[in-house]
Design a protein around this motif. Structure first.
Motif, PDB file in Angstrom:
ATOM      1  N   ASN A 296       0.214   4.975  -4.555  1.00  0.00           N
ATOM      2  CA  ASN A 296      -0.373   4.993  -5.891  1.00  0.00           C
ATOM      3  C   ASN A 296       0.200   6.128  -6.731  1.00  0.00           C
ATOM      4  O   ASN A 296      -0.488   6.798  -7.489  1.00  0.00           O
ATOM      5  CB  ASN A 296      -1.902   5.103  -5.822  1.00  0.00           C
ATOM      6  CG  ASN A 296      -2.550   4.732  -7.148  1.00  0.00           C
ATOM      7  OD1 ASN A 296      -1.984   3.956  -7.926  1.00  0.00           O
ATOM      8  ND2 ASN A 296      -3.721   5.298  -7.409  1.00  0.00           N
TER       9      ASN A 296
ATOM     10  N   SER B 249       4.114   2.031  -4.674  1.00  0.00           N
ATOM     11  CA  SER B 249       3.449   1.714  -5.938  1.00  0.00           C
ATOM     12  C   SER B 249       4.455   1.448  -7.042  1.00  0.00           C
ATOM     13  O   SER B 249       4.148   0.753  -8.015  1.00  0.00           O
ATOM     14  CB  SER B 249       2.510   2.844  -6.350  1.00  0.00           C
ATOM     15  OG  SER B 249       3.124   4.108  -6.169  1.00  0.00           O
TER      16      SER B 249
ATOM     17  N   ASP C 145       0.822  -1.213   0.000  1.00  0.00           N
ATOM     18  CA  ASP C 145       0.000   0.000   0.000  1.00  0.00           C
ATOM     19  C   ASP C 145       0.854   1.262   0.000  1.00  0.00           C
ATOM     20  O   ASP C 145       0.326   2.360  -0.192  1.00  0.00           O
ATOM     21  CB  ASP C 145      -0.903   0.011   1.237  1.00  0.00           C
ATOM     22  CG  ASP C 145      -1.936  -1.103   1.206  1.00  0.00           C
ATOM     23  OD1 ASP C 145      -2.355  -1.484   0.097  1.00  0.00           O
ATOM     24  OD2 ASP C 145      -2.299  -1.596   2.297  1.00  0.00           O
TER      25      ASP C 145
END
Length: 973
Positions: free
Chosen positions: A677, A604, A601
């Motif tokens: 991300n 990325s 998490d």
């Protein structure tokens, strides 16, 4: 029987699924912010190399796609999107801007990659990330944006810049990167009348920059890549018709002045120090710096039309006009540009043709920057004008019509002289890219390029100040001219093969390059002076030939290997040293594609890199062919009498047949990362560069050649550095978008070897004959300052001419000078922020240098009380003399008291804008953005001079940068 039917039914069902899975997908890709179709968007099946590109209307079709596949859409400068195929046969995609950079396409030598898949140290900067402001020359779009890249520009209008990547790689040869425009490497030097090799290129025509920094990325350019490579990609045509008009007006003013005595203060100090010269004082109150500097106004206008011609030729036509006043009287820069790009494709996109043509006109009026120093010296009690003066009505120190041998009126010297330059330059390329029908994995690319520039200079002056002793020639004035022409022709051809083999993907390139440079020119001499000669020259042609290859291997989309090789030949060196081999290797490991990080998490993207390579440097200082026997005509001081005719001597030039290029090896370890991300992304690099066989103009023993020095291969330079970059989206909502870029660079430069271990003096200074303040010495940074250690009295006041006896021999001489600091910054920082709230936008740029030092030659050569007398008249001096009370320049010129820490924090630009959507309702797509901004907003520094950014670290007056206030409008239809 039932079982047989069931088996047949299941078989037909699975066959239908298989048939359905092998479907075709079509669609259109557009840019979200404008709605325009995007040509050249890469669409691949995730985890494979199989894919296609959009045509010039943004349409695409990809065949044999499974419903479980994911399509990846990527385009330079825009956020990559991933779309699951599912049951869709039509997928339309809108790509939008993003600060995330890992998926951006990067143009590399003879190809492209993405930041995510790059194995070397490369950075891509696109139009949305460019530095904003009063940008006249394209390199300033990069200022402060890329770690390891330093760009220094003077305040002169349209002036060129000093660009270095990772501190360069040389000492006395070029430290400028190789610049490639649409595949055409351009020459570093410009023609007569030009302000710089990039001065006549319109920044509005630039789409993106790719900066290649490590040897594995640059080795594909071989013998010219030691200083890094900057690849410029210009904007291309589109099929949809659009019209863009940009206008900018800039008001500028130089706010700072060198602190010299005002007229009244000057009268006081003359009364104190030279009471016998009080009668030489005038009655005026003149601030000569105010007289030579002016407020300026500048205009930039660009108009661009894009659309399809004949229905299938996407075209872009751009016209630009630039008019920039310089802050120094009479200084002016004007430029007119026309740019054309046509990008058709044929045979279902198997053949793509790119035509780029640029036509540029540059007109300059050059102001004599030496008059900045004259303004510091000229008596402030004298007027600018004198009605009785034979020198155009300007005051001059004279005895009747005899001009005294002293500082001349700087305003007169500027206004009575007219130095102009005109340049016509056109350049471009024609690129053919053919994907074979019978083997679509194989492409053949042919690139034909040219760059031709013609320049001329003219100089006229009402008075020839240089011949003041001869009244006839003094009042005859000066009328001289010069011209030069340079041409650059290129032929590149290469094959590229890219194919996926199960778990392995190969991308191989092999090619050939031929480039030829030609130059000639001449000068008229002063046609008003019978003793002045005209002269012409024709430089030896330079031809570069290269054979190059690159192999990229991707195994399991985890392990990446790049191998580069180039064999280069150049006409700059003799047959024994003409050919060289250069190459590089890089390996990268995508850790986030491993099972232990795949579901992270936090990370990325995470990629480790290591690279090693060898590159070269062949740009000789001021000569192309030192290995050849050459002869030149002497000047008017090299004559001999034959009968009654003076004959110009023919002089042999120095020769070195053993010369070869410098070679630089680079080792680098890097980490590319993306967090949360890819909300935050960047890289960390450590590198070591070692340059051998440095090109240096070194001394020769008497009698062994035709000069006392020649360019030789001597010495070694080592540079260690660390780079860090961080890009991030702080906020990204429907109404608010706030992103930033931060970069930092640490450099440590050291000379590890010189010829015979001997020091070399550099850094000439004003204030005497033959003075130098810098030195090259083994174990120290290049151009370290070579100074005496100043002694002070018990009250902390400096003692004139008193220095520390560092070698304890009881004598103060040159052996007591020591090395203290150097001009290069230890740490360079850059920060850019872009904030958008609905239709408002706000952006700014900050830069900082830490640990750079400047020798204040303005004070060391002028701030002494003896200089109140300027030959037969009085002369002004810097008021800083009151802090030292030094009298004689010769006693203090090399004191370390004049060496100052010039670390700084500078805000380059800040702009605020607002965009009106569809202000003209009758058109579906149109917008108007109005904006205002300030350039050179502030500088925080302890340096006492005008500007802490000084070329070479020696401040002997500079062309100061003005603070500019800007307003503009961007109209799109």
């Amino acid at each position: 029987m039932n079982k047989t039917k069931q088996l047949l039914s299941l078989t037909l069902f699975f066959l239908c699924l298989i048939g359905y899975a092998q479907q075709s997908v079509k669609g259109k890709v557009t840019e979200k912010s404008t709605g325009e179709p995007l040509p050249g968007v890469s669409i691949i099946i995730k985890g494979q190399v199989k894919g296609t590109e959009t045509d010039f209307d943004g349409n695409y079709e990809i065949k044999n796609v499974k419903s479980s596949d994911i399509l990846v859409f990527s385009f330079i400068g825009l956020q990559t999107q991933e779309v699951s195929v599912g049951n869709n046969t039509t997928i339309n995609v809108e790509l939008e801007d993003s600060a995330q950079v890992l998926d951006e396409v990067v143009v590399v030598g003879y190809g492209t990659t993405t930041v995510k898949d790059a194995t070397g140290s490369v950075e891509a900067i696109t139009e949305k990330e460019f530095t904003k402001g009063n940008i006249v020359t394209p390199e300033n779009l990069l200022s402060g944006r890329v770690s390891g890249v330093e760009i220094r520009t003077s305040g002169a209008p349209g002036s060129g810049s000093q660009i270095t990547i990772r501190g360069g790689s040389s000492i006395s040869a070029s430290n400028s990167p190789l610049i490639v425009i649409d595949g055409l490497p351009i020459e570093e030097n410009s023609v007569a009348g030009s302000r710089g090799v990039l001065a006549n290129i319109n920044p509005n025509d630039i789409e993106s920059f790719s900066v290649l920094k490590d040897a594995s990325a640059t080795a594909i350019y071989g013998s010219r890549a030691s200083n890094g490579v900057i690849i410029i990609t210009t904007k291309k045509g589109k099929s949809n018709y659009t019209l863009d008009v940009d206008y900018q007006y800039t008001f500028g003013e130089v706010l700072d002045r060198v602190n010299v005595f005002s007229a009244n203060d000057f009268r006081n100090i003359v009364q104190q120090q030279r009471p016998g010269d009080v009668g030489l004082l005038g009655t005026a109150n003149t601030n000569w710096q105010d007289e030579i500097f002016r407020t300026t106004g500048s205009n930039l206008i660009n108009a661009t039309v894009k659309g399809g011609i004949l229905g299938f030729i996407p075209t872009r036509l751009s016209v630009g006009f630039t008019s920039q006043e310089g802050s120094l009287l009479t200084s002016q820069f004007d430029r007119k540009n026309v740019s054309l790009s046509m990008n058709p494709s044929f045979f279902e996109d198997h053949l793509k043709i790119n035509l780029n043509y640029n036509r540029n006109f540059e007109d300059s009026r050059f102001a004599d920057t030496g008059q900045i120093g004259a303004a510091l010296r000229f008596d402030p009690t004298q007027p600018v004008r004198d009605a009785s003066s034979p020198f155009g009505g300007f005051f001059e120190h004279r005895n009747g019509s005899n001009l005294l041998n002293t500082t001349k009126n700087p305003v007169a010297a500027l206004l009575l002289a007219n130095s102009t330059g005109k340049v016509f330059r056109h350049f471009g390329n024609l690129n053919f890219d053919y994907k074979f029908h019978f083997l679509p994995e194989l492409r053949a690319v042919l690139n034909l390029g040219f760059d031709k520039a013609e320049g001329e200079t003219k100089f006229t002056s009402s008075f020839n100040y240089g011949r003041a002793a001869d009244l006839a020639l003094l009042f005859a004035g000066v009328n001289s001219s010069g011209f030069s022409e340079r041409s650059n022709r290129l032929l590149d051809g290469y094959l590229n093969y890219k194919k996926e083999f199960d778990k392995l993907t190969l991308d191989a390139t092999a090619g050939y390059s031929y480039q030829k440079f030609e130059e000639f020119g001449g000068t008229s001499g002063n046609i008003l002076d019978p003793a002045s000669f005209a002269d012409t020259f024709a430089a030896t042609d330079v031809v570069n030939i290269g054979f190059f290859g690159r192999l990229n291997v991707d195994f399991l989309n985890k392990y990446l290997l790049t191998l580069n090789y180039r064999r280069d030949g150049t006409s700059r060196f003799s047959a024994n040293n003409r050919w060289g081999n250069f190459g590089g290797a890089a390996f990268a490991w995508k850790l986030t594609n491993e099972d232990f990080l795949k579901d992270s998490d936090v990370f990325s993207d995470l990629k480790l890199r290591v690279s090693y390579g060898l590159t070269g440097q062949q740009n000789l200082p001021n000569v192309n062919d030192v290995y050849l026997s050459r002869y030149r005509f002497g000047n008017q001081n090299s004559l001999f009498q034959f009968a009654n005719n003076p004959i110009r001597a023919i002089i042999p030039s120095v020769i070195n047949p053993d010369l070869k290029w410098e070679e630089t090896t680079t080792l680098e370890f890097g980490l590319d990362y993306g967090l949360f991300n890819n909300k935050f992304a960047g890289s960390i690099n450590w590198f070591n560069k070692v340059s051998d066989d440095l090109l240096f103009n070194a001394a020769l023993p008497d009698g062994v050649n035709f000069a006392n020095s020649v360019i030789q291969n001597i010495g070694q330079l080592e540079i260690n550095g660390i780079e860090f970059s961080l890009n991030g989206d702080i906020l990204n909502t429907e109404d608010i978008n706030w992103n930033f870029n931060f970069n930092a660079t640490y450099l440590d430069r050291e000379i590890t070897k010189l010829a015979n271990g001997q020091d070399v003096r550099t850094g000439g200074t004003a204030g005497g004959t033959g003075n130098t303040i810098q030195i090259l010495r083994e174990g120290f940074a290049p151009n370290s300052f070579h100074v005496f250690k100043q002694l002070y009295d018990s009250s902390g006041n400096p003692i004139e001419g008193a220095y520390a006896d560092l070698n304890d021999d009881g004598v103060i001489n040159d052996d007591d000078r020591y090395l203290k600091e150097d001009p290069a910054a230890d740490v360079s920082l850059g920060f850019q922020s872009n904030f958008n709230y609905k239709n408002f936008d706000l952006s700014f740029n900050l830069r900082a240098n830490l640990g750079n030092y400047v020798y204040n030659n303005v004070n060391s050569s002028r701030a002494q009380l003896a200089l109140l007398q300027d030959n037969e008249v009085l002369g002004n001096i810097p008021s800083s003399v009151l802090g030292t009370n030094f009298v004689n320049t010769s006693d203090v010129i090399n004191s370390d008291i004049y060496l100052e820490n010039a670390s700084f924090l500078r805000m380059d630009n800040i702009t605020l804008g607002y965009t009106f959507d569809r202000p003209i309702r009758k058109f579906n797509k149109n917008s108007l953005r109005i904006w205002a901004g300030v350039q050179n907003v502030f500088v925080i520094t302890n340096y006492s001079g005008l500007d802490p950014e000084v070329f070479g670290g020696i401040d002997n007056t500079i062309y100061p940068r003005s603070r500019n206030f800007m307003v503009g409008a961007n109209v799109k239809f």
